[in-house]
Design a protein around this motif. Structure first.
Motif, PDB file in Angstrom:
ATOM      1  N   THR A 224       0.809  -1.215   0.000  1.00 16.96           N
ATOM      2  CA  THR A 224       0.000   0.000   0.000  1.00 16.96           C
ATOM      3  C   THR A 224       0.846   1.271   0.000  1.00 16.96           C
ATOM      4  O   THR A 224       0.396   2.317  -0.452  1.00 16.96           O
ATOM      5  CB  THR A 224      -0.925   0.016   1.228  1.00 16.96           C
ATOM      6  OG1 THR A 224      -0.122  -0.104   2.419  1.00 16.96           O
ATOM      7  CG2 THR A 224      -1.909  -1.138   1.182  1.00 16.96           C
ATOM      8  N   ILE A 225       2.078   1.184   0.515  1.00 19.07           N
ATOM      9  CA  ILE A 225       2.986   2.321   0.569  1.00 19.07           C
ATOM     10  C   ILE A 225       4.234   1.977  -0.237  1.00 19.07           C
ATOM     11  O   ILE A 225       4.794   0.887  -0.098  1.00 19.07           O
ATOM     12  CB  ILE A 225       3.371   2.661   2.025  1.00 19.07           C
ATOM     13  CG1 ILE A 225       2.124   3.036   2.830  1.00 19.07           C
ATOM     14  CG2 ILE A 225       4.389   3.799   2.073  1.00 19.07           C
ATOM     15  CD1 ILE A 225       1.397   4.259   2.337  1.00 19.07           C
ATOM     16  N   THR A 226       4.688   2.901  -1.071  1.00 23.85           N
ATOM     17  CA  THR A 226       5.828   2.658  -1.946  1.00 23.85           C
ATOM     18  C   THR A 226       7.049   3.443  -1.471  1.00 23.85           C
ATOM     19  O   THR A 226       6.962   4.288  -0.567  1.00 23.85           O
ATOM     20  CB  THR A 226       5.500   3.078  -3.384  1.00 23.85           C
ATOM     21  OG1 THR A 226       5.328   4.512  -3.422  1.00 23.85           O
ATOM     22  CG2 THR A 226       4.229   2.397  -3.876  1.00 23.85           C
ATOM     23  N   GLY A 227       8.175   3.190  -2.110  1.00 25.96           N
ATOM     24  CA  GLY A 227       9.376   3.957  -1.817  1.00 25.96           C
ATOM     25  C   GLY A 227       9.211   5.430  -2.127  1.00 25.96           C
ATOM     26  O   GLY A 227       9.699   6.299  -1.393  1.00 25.96           O
ATOM     27  N   ASP A 228       8.512   5.740  -3.212  1.00 19.00           N
ATOM     28  CA  ASP A 228       8.246   7.146  -3.545  1.00 19.00           C
ATOM     29  C   ASP A 228       7.410   7.816  -2.452  1.00 19.00           C
ATOM     30  O   ASP A 228       7.608   8.984  -2.127  1.00 19.00           O
ATOM     31  CB  ASP A 228       7.528   7.245  -4.893  1.00 19.00           C
ATOM     32  CG  ASP A 228       8.435   6.898  -6.063  1.00 19.00           C
ATOM     33  OD1 ASP A 228       9.663   6.971  -5.892  1.00 19.00           O
ATOM     34  OD2 ASP A 228       7.913   6.558  -7.135  1.00 19.00           O
ATOM     35  N   VAL A 231       9.668   8.851   0.439  1.00 20.78           N
ATOM     36  CA  VAL A 231      10.407  10.083   0.163  1.00 20.78           C
ATOM     37  C   VAL A 231       9.509  11.300   0.394  1.00 20.78           C
ATOM     38  O   VAL A 231       9.939  12.312   0.962  1.00 20.78           O
ATOM     39  CB  VAL A 231      10.969  10.068  -1.275  1.00 20.78           C
ATOM     40  CG1 VAL A 231      11.600  11.410  -1.620  1.00 20.78           C
ATOM     41  CG2 VAL A 231      11.994   8.942  -1.431  1.00 20.78           C
ATOM     42  N   LYS A 232       8.245  11.208  -0.028  1.00 17.92           N
ATOM     43  CA  LYS A 232       7.301  12.318   0.201  1.00 17.92           C
ATOM     44  C   LYS A 232       7.026  12.492   1.691  1.00 17.92           C
ATOM     45  O   LYS A 232       6.910  13.622   2.185  1.00 17.92           O
ATOM     46  CB  LYS A 232       6.001  12.055  -0.554  1.00 17.92           C
ATOM     47  CG  LYS A 232       6.148  12.084  -2.070  1.00 17.92           C
ATOM     48  CD  LYS A 232       4.833  11.708  -2.749  1.00 17.92           C
ATOM     49  CE  LYS A 232       4.993  11.672  -4.261  1.00 17.92           C
ATOM     50  NZ  LYS A 232       3.735  11.226  -4.929  1.00 17.92           N
ATOM     51  N   PHE A 233       6.913  11.377   2.426  1.00 16.93           N
ATOM     52  CA  PHE A 233       6.683  11.463   3.865  1.00 16.93           C
ATOM     53  C   PHE A 233       7.866  12.139   4.558  1.00 16.93           C
ATOM     54  O   PHE A 233       7.691  12.930   5.488  1.00 16.93           O
ATOM     55  CB  PHE A 233       6.466  10.069   4.455  1.00 16.93           C
ATOM     56  CG  PHE A 233       5.217   9.378   3.988  1.00 16.93           C
ATOM     57  CD1 PHE A 233       4.164  10.090   3.435  1.00 16.93           C
ATOM     58  CD2 PHE A 233       5.092   7.999   4.099  1.00 16.93           C
ATOM     59  CE1 PHE A 233       3.011   9.453   2.996  1.00 16.93           C
ATOM     60  CE2 PHE A 233       3.952   7.348   3.670  1.00 16.93           C
ATOM     61  CZ  PHE A 233       2.913   8.073   3.121  1.00 16.93           C
ATOM     62  N   GLN A 234       9.083  11.818   4.121  1.00 19.41           N
ATOM     63  CA  GLN A 234      10.279  12.420   4.713  1.00 19.41           C
ATOM     64  C   GLN A 234      10.274  13.935   4.529  1.00 19.41           C
ATOM     65  O   GLN A 234      10.651  14.686   5.431  1.00 19.41           O
ATOM     66  CB  GLN A 234      11.537  11.808   4.091  1.00 19.41           C
ATOM     67  CG  GLN A 234      11.768  10.352   4.470  1.00 19.41           C
ATOM     68  CD  GLN A 234      12.811   9.678   3.601  1.00 19.41           C
ATOM     69  OE1 GLN A 234      13.583  10.343   2.905  1.00 19.41           O
ATOM     70  NE2 GLN A 234      12.852   8.359   3.629  1.00 19.41           N
TER      71      GLN A 234
END
Length: 347
Positions: A224-228, A231-234
């Motif tokens: 449900t959550i990707t690496g991209d 990066v946005k969460f960071q």
């Protein structure tokens, strides 16, 4: 601080639908990740929570525990749930830096018929790297990770190669076997956001571990959550506002750990070296991620206090007096939390 300073520190705009939607997605994503991990991992809630904070901040963490507590399994499962590339390195005394970063090899060139040097990437070229028993290899090899952890790149033969984002290092240590190990340099320890301690689970959880791991298991994970997304969460985490009293409280905790003439007496007695400024940065960044995970758009004093132990325990170095009296770093951090006054104003 390298990646810790990679994004502009712009306040979270509560009027921005995009920021609010992303904050909601981050909180929901955290819950979904935990739900998926629980298909494979039983218990260890606090460990999983601190690993997720590491991912949302974009840091690296050190996990310490005796063998058989699923340190490797937790990180591998996290990578599977997030559908990220995962590599594991078993650190041994004969491991060389090139075994981590990669090296140039000679290959035949079919176009010219001659030979040329071609870079062969090492296992560090991944999204999540598990450095298993990192203290079993000499400091020269340990230091091969420093540039990757700090700058998310490696330099070989004068050429720099950028690592794919997101990139995280999780290192493990076994606390009971000291023979044939090498202490991590303080400079490398300081680059780990958290020092996470994993302990034996309660009896009921341990029974469930034995029951499930001795039967057929084939969990299927939903991505449900990707690496991209990470990066946005960071980037979003760095937008979360922090009031001056809360930030000063984090800084005061860190400064109180240093054995200077104005510090607490127990610090002068038991601490050889206190925490660096990086500790205060990670207290604040971890607090921001923790706030978003709990559905808040600001950091409070409880966020800072909750993260004091994992952030400080590997940065506060005890002296001979503490060791001879059996005083642990966690006990010293407890006293710091009792001693440093929480401001009466602020969030």
């Amino acid at each position: 601080m390298g990646r810790v300073e990679a994004f502009e520190n712009q306040p979270l705009d509560l009027e921005s639908p995009d920021d609010v939607a992303l904050a909601d997605r981050m909180k929901a994503g955290r819950d979904q990740i935990i739900s998926e991990i629980k298909k494979q991992i039983i218990g260890q809630d606090e460990v999983i929570h601190e690993i997720l904070l590491t991912l949302f901040v974009g840091g690296n963490s050190l996990i310490v525990g005796v063998p058989g507590l699923a340190k490797t399994l937790i990180i591998r499962t996290m990578a599977q749930v997030l559908d990220l590339k995962f590599n594991r390195i078993q650190f041994t005394p004969d491991l060389m830096p090139s075994d981590i970063t990669g090296t140039d090899i000679i290959q035949d060139d079919p176009q010219t018929g001659g030979r040329k040097m071609v870079f062969s990437p090492g296992p560090v070229f991944t999204n999540i790297l598990l450095a298993d028993e990192i203290n079993r290899t000499p400091p020269k090899t340990q230091s091969a990770l420093l540039e990757a952890m700090q700058e998310h790149r490696v330099t070989i033969q004068g050429r720099t190669y950028t690592l794919e984002e997101p990139f995280f290092v999780f290192a493990t240590q076994n606390p009971i076997e000291l023979e044939g190990t090498y202490s991590l340099p303080e400079a490398q320890l300081d680059r780990f956001m958290f020092h996470i301690i994993i302990e034996h689970p309660p009896e009921d959880e341990e029974f469930e571990v034995v029951r499930t791991t001795t039967s057929i298991q084939n969990p299927q994970f939903s991505h449900t959550i990707t690496g991209d997304d990470l990066v946005k969460f960071q980037e979003l985490v760095r937008k979360v506002p922090v009031s001056e009293p809360v930030m000063r409280y984090a800084l005061n905790l860190v400064r109180a750990s240093r054995a200077d003439k104005d510090g607490p007496d127990f610090v002068k007695k038991w601490i050889a070296f206190g925490a660096s400024v990086r500790a205060a940065q990670y207290l604040v960044l971890g607090g921001k991620a923790r706030a978003l995970n709990e559905g808040r758009y600001h950091v409070n004093f409880d966020d800072i206090r909750a993260l004091a132990h994992p952030v400080l325990r590997h940065r506060v170095l005890t002296n001979f007096h503490a060791m001879s009296e059996g005083v642990t770093t966690d006990q010293i951090i407890d006293q710091l939390l009792d001693t440093v006054t929480v401001p009466t104003s602020g969030m």
